[in-house]
Design a protein around this motif. Structure first.
Motif, PDB file in Angstrom:
ATOM      1  N   GLN A 121      -3.426  -4.402  -4.843  1.00 23.34           N
ATOM      2  CA  GLN A 121      -2.440  -3.073  -5.367  1.00 23.34           C
ATOM      3  C   GLN A 121      -1.844  -3.115  -6.954  1.00 23.34           C
ATOM      4  O   GLN A 121      -2.291  -2.273  -7.637  1.00 23.34           O
ATOM      5  CB  GLN A 121      -1.095  -4.126  -4.509  1.00 23.34           C
ATOM      6  CG  GLN A 121       0.415  -2.462  -4.504  1.00 23.34           C
ATOM      7  CD  GLN A 121      -0.450  -1.318  -3.880  1.00 23.34           C
ATOM      8  OE1 GLN A 121      -0.774  -1.674  -3.236  1.00 23.34           O
ATOM      9  NE2 GLN A 121      -0.141  -0.240  -4.097  1.00 23.34           N
TER      10      GLN A 121
ATOM     11  N   ALA B 264       1.359  -0.846  -0.080  1.00 21.65           N
ATOM     12  CA  ALA B 264       0.031   0.112  -0.087  1.00 21.65           C
ATOM     13  C   ALA B 264       1.241   1.051   0.303  1.00 21.65           C
ATOM     14  O   ALA B 264       0.557   2.221  -0.184  1.00 21.65           O
ATOM     15  CB  ALA B 264      -1.023  -0.332   0.886  1.00 21.65           C
TER      16      ALA B 264
ATOM     17  N   MET C 267       3.452   6.458  -6.484  1.00 17.34           N
ATOM     18  CA  MET C 267       3.406   6.170  -8.380  1.00 17.34           C
ATOM     19  C   MET C 267       3.108   7.718  -8.519  1.00 17.34           C
ATOM     20  O   MET C 267       2.993   7.797  -9.334  1.00 17.34           O
ATOM     21  CB  MET C 267       2.136   5.182  -8.634  1.00 17.34           C
ATOM     22  CG  MET C 267       3.244   3.537  -8.028  1.00 17.34           C
ATOM     23  SD  MET C 267       4.175   3.218  -9.378  1.00 17.34           S
ATOM     24  CE  MET C 267       2.764   2.187 -10.589  1.00 17.34           C
ATOM     25  N   GLU C 268       1.791   7.828  -7.765  1.00 15.79           N
ATOM     26  CA  GLU C 268       0.848   8.985  -7.705  1.00 15.79           C
ATOM     27  C   GLU C 268       1.714  10.282  -7.818  1.00 15.79           C
ATOM     28  O   GLU C 268       1.173  11.041  -8.570  1.00 15.79           O
ATOM     29  CB  GLU C 268      -0.559   8.977  -6.695  1.00 15.79           C
ATOM     30  CG  GLU C 268      -1.886   8.451  -6.636  1.00 15.79           C
ATOM     31  CD  GLU C 268      -2.233   8.241  -5.882  1.00 15.79           C
ATOM     32  OE1 GLU C 268      -2.182   9.210  -4.197  1.00 15.79           O
ATOM     33  OE2 GLU C 268      -3.162   7.612  -6.177  1.00 15.79           O
TER      34      GLU C 268
ATOM     35  N   LEU D 242      -4.791   3.141 -11.637  1.00 17.12           N
ATOM     36  CA  LEU D 242      -4.199   4.738 -12.171  1.00 17.12           C
ATOM     37  C   LEU D 242      -3.100   4.957 -12.796  1.00 17.12           C
ATOM     38  O   LEU D 242      -3.596   6.146 -13.796  1.00 17.12           O
ATOM     39  CB  LEU D 242      -2.785   4.732 -10.957  1.00 17.12           C
ATOM     40  CG  LEU D 242      -1.997   5.133 -10.643  1.00 17.12           C
ATOM     41  CD1 LEU D 242      -1.212   5.704  -9.601  1.00 17.12           C
ATOM     42  CD2 LEU D 242      -0.618   6.201 -11.198  1.00 17.12           C
TER      43      LEU D 242
ATOM     44  N   THR E 183       1.398   3.149  -4.040  1.00 16.10           N
ATOM     45  CA  THR E 183       0.658   3.959  -4.097  1.00 16.10           C
ATOM     46  C   THR E 183       0.894   5.413  -4.026  1.00 16.10           C
ATOM     47  O   THR E 183       0.807   6.214  -5.171  1.00 16.10           O
ATOM     48  CB  THR E 183      -1.202   4.039  -3.524  1.00 16.10           C
ATOM     49  OG1 THR E 183      -1.464   2.200  -3.699  1.00 16.10           O
ATOM     50  CG2 THR E 183      -2.320   4.555  -4.297  1.00 16.10           C
TER      51      THR E 183
ATOM     52  N   THR F  41      -5.337  -1.428  -8.166  1.00 17.49           N
ATOM     53  CA  THR F  41      -4.738   0.060  -7.843  1.00 17.49           C
ATOM     54  C   THR F  41      -3.999   0.267  -8.580  1.00 17.49           C
ATOM     55  O   THR F  41      -4.261   1.402  -9.895  1.00 17.49           O
ATOM     56  CB  THR F  41      -4.382  -0.049  -6.147  1.00 17.49           C
ATOM     57  OG1 THR F  41      -5.215  -0.472  -5.382  1.00 17.49           O
ATOM     58  CG2 THR F  41      -4.052   1.140  -5.949  1.00 17.49           C
ATOM     59  N   TYR F  42      -2.251  -0.147  -9.301  1.00 19.15           N
ATOM     60  CA  TYR F  42      -1.840   0.254 -10.320  1.00 19.15           C
ATOM     61  C   TYR F  42      -2.302   0.552 -11.216  1.00 19.15           C
ATOM     62  O   TYR F  42      -2.002   1.681 -12.275  1.00 19.15           O
ATOM     63  CB  TYR F  42      -0.201  -0.359  -9.789  1.00 19.15           C
ATOM     64  CG  TYR F  42       0.453   0.380  -9.190  1.00 19.15           C
ATOM     65  CD1 TYR F  42       0.119   1.226  -8.062  1.00 19.15           C
ATOM     66  CD2 TYR F  42       1.738  -1.501  -8.790  1.00 19.15           C
ATOM     67  CE1 TYR F  42       0.868   1.250  -7.242  1.00 19.15           C
ATOM     68  CE2 TYR F  42       2.616  -0.708  -7.483  1.00 19.15           C
ATOM     69  CZ  TYR F  42       2.405   0.415  -6.579  1.00 19.15           C
ATOM     70  OH  TYR F  42       2.635   0.775  -5.551  1.00 19.15           O
TER      71      TYR F  42
ATOM     72  N   CYS G  45       9.186  -0.759  -4.404  1.00 28.95           N
ATOM     73  CA  CYS G  45       7.864  -0.972  -5.143  1.00 28.95           C
ATOM     74  C   CYS G  45       7.644  -2.209  -4.429  1.00 28.95           C
ATOM     75  O   CYS G  45       8.640  -3.192  -4.988  1.00 28.95           O
ATOM     76  CB  CYS G  45       7.505  -1.072  -6.985  1.00 28.95           C
ATOM     77  SG  CYS G  45       6.113  -1.564  -7.049  1.00 28.95           S
TER      78      CYS G  45
END
Length: 194
Positions: free
Chosen positions: A128, A67, A73-74, A135, A70, A131-132, A105
């Protein structure tokens, strides 16, 4: 939350942060409870105030490590306002990321362990990945192929970092990162090299 509850939560988070870094560098089987607690400045006896077992700690540390990525990455995507996708790719495939597995990562470092792990570990890893993918797909124009492109991009990113860490020749490692970066950020109007 009372003072002692706040202290307990802070201590628990410190142990999780340390464990998440250690499992990314040493793997999920290596760090022992006594060693992790000592590194956190605590006694082995205090461990059970925070976790049910070593397996519980490792599972929570893996979820924490996954987690944690995230936000990174953003932030990476927003480093290049003109082309957020290229910003994310450049940051992910940077030599600093390759050379810093403890804070890098967790998809790279925990993939094999997740594959052999229990359903909770697999679910945390899958969450995850999804989520990626969301994104990355959101960084593109949202075309019908955005999800497929995101899968290809994420697979290339994770694979390139994993391989660049695993090879002995530093120049070859650098070449892997650069080549994958160039291919993922190339102008689509140019023909792809065969």
């Amino acid at each position: 939350m009372g003072h002692s509850q706040a202290d307990k939560a802070a201590t628990r988070e410190r142990v999780l942060r340390i464990a998440s870094r250690r499992i990314r560098t040493d793997g999920v089987n290596r760090p022992g409870v006594a060693e992790l607690m000592r590194e956190a400045g605590l006694t082995h006896g205090g461990f059970y105030k925070h976790f049910d077992s070593r397996d519980d700690l490792i599972a929570q540390a893996a979820a924490f490590a996954l987690a944690e990525g995230t936000a990174k990455m953003e932030r990476s995507a927003h480093k290049n306002d003109e082309d957020p996708r290229a910003g994310l790719i450049d940051a992910y495939l940077a030599k600093q990321h390759r050379d810093g597995p403890a804070t890098g990562c967790a998809l790279v470092t925990l993939g094999a362990a997740a594959g052999r792990g229990d359903s909770h570990f697999k679910e945390a890893y899958e969450k995850q990945v999804r989520t990626y993918l969301d994104l990355i797909a959101g960084l593109d124009d949202g075309g019908e192929d955005a999800h497929a492109e995101a899968m290809l991009t994420l697979s290339a990113l994770v694979g390139a970092v994993l391989m660049s860490r695993a090879v002995a020749d530093k120049h070859f490692s650098d070449e892997l990162l650069k080549t994958v970066t160039d291919q993922l950020t190339r102008d689509d109007s140019r023909p792809v090299a065969a």
